[in-house]
Design a protein around this motif. Structure first.
Motif, short mmCIF file in Angstrom:
data_model
loop_
_atom_site.label_atom_id
_atom_site.label_comp_id
_atom_site.label_asym_id
_atom_site.label_seq_id
_atom_site.Cartn_x
_atom_site.Cartn_y
_atom_site.Cartn_z
N GLU A 62 37.44 31.31 39.14
CA GLU A 62 38.62 30.56 39.54
C GLU A 62 39.86 31.43 39.72
O GLU A 62 40.66 31.19 40.62
CB GLU A 62 38.92 29.43 38.54
CG GLU A 62 37.92 28.30 38.61
CD GLU A 62 37.85 27.62 39.97
OE1 GLU A 62 38.90 27.40 40.61
OE2 GLU A 62 36.73 27.33 40.42
N GLU A 63 40.04 32.43 38.86
CA GLU A 63 41.23 33.27 38.95
C GLU A 63 41.30 33.97 40.30
O GLU A 63 42.34 34.04 40.94
CB GLU A 63 41.28 34.31 37.82
CG GLU A 63 41.48 33.75 36.45
CD GLU A 63 40.17 33.44 35.74
OE1 GLU A 63 39.08 33.62 36.35
OE2 GLU A 63 40.23 33.02 34.58
N PHE A 64 40.16 34.50 40.73
CA PHE A 64 40.12 35.24 41.99
C PHE A 64 40.32 34.30 43.18
O PHE A 64 41.03 34.61 44.12
CB PHE A 64 38.81 36.01 42.11
CG PHE A 64 38.84 37.06 43.18
CD1 PHE A 64 39.55 38.22 43.00
CD2 PHE A 64 38.17 36.86 44.37
CE1 PHE A 64 39.59 39.19 43.99
CE2 PHE A 64 38.19 37.83 45.37
CZ PHE A 64 38.91 38.99 45.17
N LYS A 65 39.69 33.13 43.10
CA LYS A 65 39.83 32.15 44.17
C LYS A 65 41.27 31.65 44.25
O LYS A 65 41.83 31.49 45.33
CB LYS A 65 38.87 30.99 43.95
CG LYS A 65 38.76 30.07 45.13
CD LYS A 65 37.61 29.10 44.97
CE LYS A 65 37.40 28.39 46.29
NZ LYS A 65 36.11 27.79 46.40
N SER A 66 41.90 31.41 43.10
CA SER A 66 43.30 30.97 43.06
C SER A 66 44.23 32.02 43.64
O SER A 66 45.20 31.70 44.32
CB SER A 66 43.72 30.65 41.63
OG SER A 66 43.00 29.57 41.13
N LEU A 67 43.93 33.28 43.37
CA LEU A 67 44.72 34.38 43.92
C LEU A 67 44.66 34.36 45.44
O LEU A 67 45.69 34.45 46.13
CB LEU A 67 44.21 35.71 43.38
CG LEU A 67 44.86 36.98 43.92
CD1 LEU A 67 46.34 37.00 43.59
CD2 LEU A 67 44.16 38.21 43.35
N TYR A 68 43.45 34.22 45.98
CA TYR A 68 43.30 34.16 47.43
C TYR A 68 44.06 32.96 48.01
O TYR A 68 44.77 33.08 49.01
CB TYR A 68 41.83 34.09 47.82
CG TYR A 68 41.64 33.94 49.31
CD1 TYR A 68 41.70 35.05 50.14
CD2 TYR A 68 41.46 32.69 49.89
CE1 TYR A 68 41.56 34.93 51.51
CE2 TYR A 68 41.31 32.56 51.26
CZ TYR A 68 41.37 33.68 52.07
OH TYR A 68 41.25 33.54 53.42
N LEU A 92 49.18 34.85 38.21
CA LEU A 92 47.74 34.82 38.49
C LEU A 92 47.11 36.20 38.34
O LEU A 92 46.03 36.34 37.76
CB LEU A 92 47.50 34.30 39.91
CG LEU A 92 47.65 32.81 40.16
CD1 LEU A 92 47.64 32.52 41.66
CD2 LEU A 92 46.55 32.06 39.46
N ILE A 93 47.78 37.21 38.86
CA ILE A 93 47.23 38.57 38.79
C ILE A 93 47.21 39.06 37.35
O ILE A 93 46.23 39.67 36.90
CB ILE A 93 48.03 39.52 39.70
CG1 ILE A 93 47.84 39.11 41.16
CG2 ILE A 93 47.60 40.96 39.48
CD1 ILE A 93 48.74 39.83 42.13
N LYS A 94 48.26 38.77 36.62
CA LYS A 94 48.31 39.17 35.21
C LYS A 94 47.16 38.51 34.44
O LYS A 94 46.48 39.17 33.64
CB LYS A 94 49.65 38.76 34.60
CG LYS A 94 49.83 39.20 33.18
CD LYS A 94 51.20 38.83 32.67
CE LYS A 94 51.35 39.28 31.22
NZ LYS A 94 52.66 38.90 30.68
N ASN A 95 46.91 37.24 34.70
CA ASN A 95 45.82 36.52 34.05
C ASN A 95 44.46 37.12 34.44
O ASN A 95 43.59 37.30 33.60
CB ASN A 95 45.90 35.04 34.41
CG ASN A 95 44.89 34.21 33.67
OD1 ASN A 95 44.50 34.52 32.55
ND2 ASN A 95 44.46 33.13 34.30
N LEU A 96 44.31 37.44 35.72
CA LEU A 96 43.06 38.01 36.20
C LEU A 96 42.78 39.36 35.54
O LEU A 96 41.66 39.64 35.13
CB LEU A 96 43.11 38.16 37.73
CG LEU A 96 41.83 38.62 38.38
CD1 LEU A 96 41.30 37.52 39.27
CD2 LEU A 96 42.09 39.86 39.20
N LEU A 97 43.81 40.18 35.41
CA LEU A 97 43.64 41.51 34.84
C LEU A 97 43.50 41.49 33.32
O LEU A 97 43.01 42.46 32.73
CB LEU A 97 44.80 42.42 35.24
CG LEU A 97 44.78 42.90 36.69
CD1 LEU A 97 46.08 43.59 37.05
CD2 LEU A 97 43.60 43.80 36.94
#
Length: 170
Positions: A62-68, A92-97
């Protein structure tokens, strides 16, 4: 003589007021041109790699899809009012990383590229507040370029893995 002096002052007053009106009109035209430039920006975003995500079983990432999706939405927005969206993107990027990336993508090549995207997002966030005229658009274009390089590297990793498996089979 007094009449001529009054006439001279009236003519000068009219000329000065006309010049001010012309300057104001020119200034308005320049501002309108800047607004149109902000509206005309074409941001290039590669398509979401659905096949890649399916191959690695990452449809639920979900994080990657939300980023896109966030980047896709931002392409359609008026760039004068994107600050809130940039803040959300940064989050979003902070959460993904902050988490381990699934599917074998938690490798230095992908993580470092995502950190570059994060840094570029910080630049965009800064430029939404300062230097809008000359820096926001180039920094946004660079943000999209950096994100696209993440996707390109993910695809290249898959191709390398496929080639390695092909060679190993022989």
């Amino acid at each position: 003589m007094l009449f001529q002096l009054r006439l001279f002052f009236i003519i000068n007053l009219l000329m000065i007021s006309c010049q001010n009106a012309v300057r104001e009109e020119t200034k308005n035209n320049i501002n309108q041109n800047e607004k149109e430039k902000l509206m005309e920006v074409k941001l290039e975003l590669v398509n979401y790699p659905e096949d890649l995500m399916k191959d690695y079983g990452l449809e639920e990432w979900e994080e990657f899809k939300s980023l896109y999706e966030s980047l896709e939405r931002m392409k359609e927005l008026d760039l004068r009012d994107i600050e809130v969206n940039v803040l959300a993107l940064s989050s979003l990027i902070k959460n993904l990383l902050s988490k381990q990336m699934p599917g074998g993508f938690d490798i230095p090549q992908i993580r470092s590229r995502m950190k570059v995207v994060q840094m570029q997002t910080q630049k965009v966030k800064y430029f939404t507040r300062y230097y809008k005229k000359d820096s926001l658009i180039p920094s946004l274009k660079n943000l999209y370029k950096q994100y696209n390089s993440v996707i390109d590297r993910m695809l290249t990793l898959k191709e390398e893995e496929t080639a390695t498996n092909f060679v190993a089979d022989y």
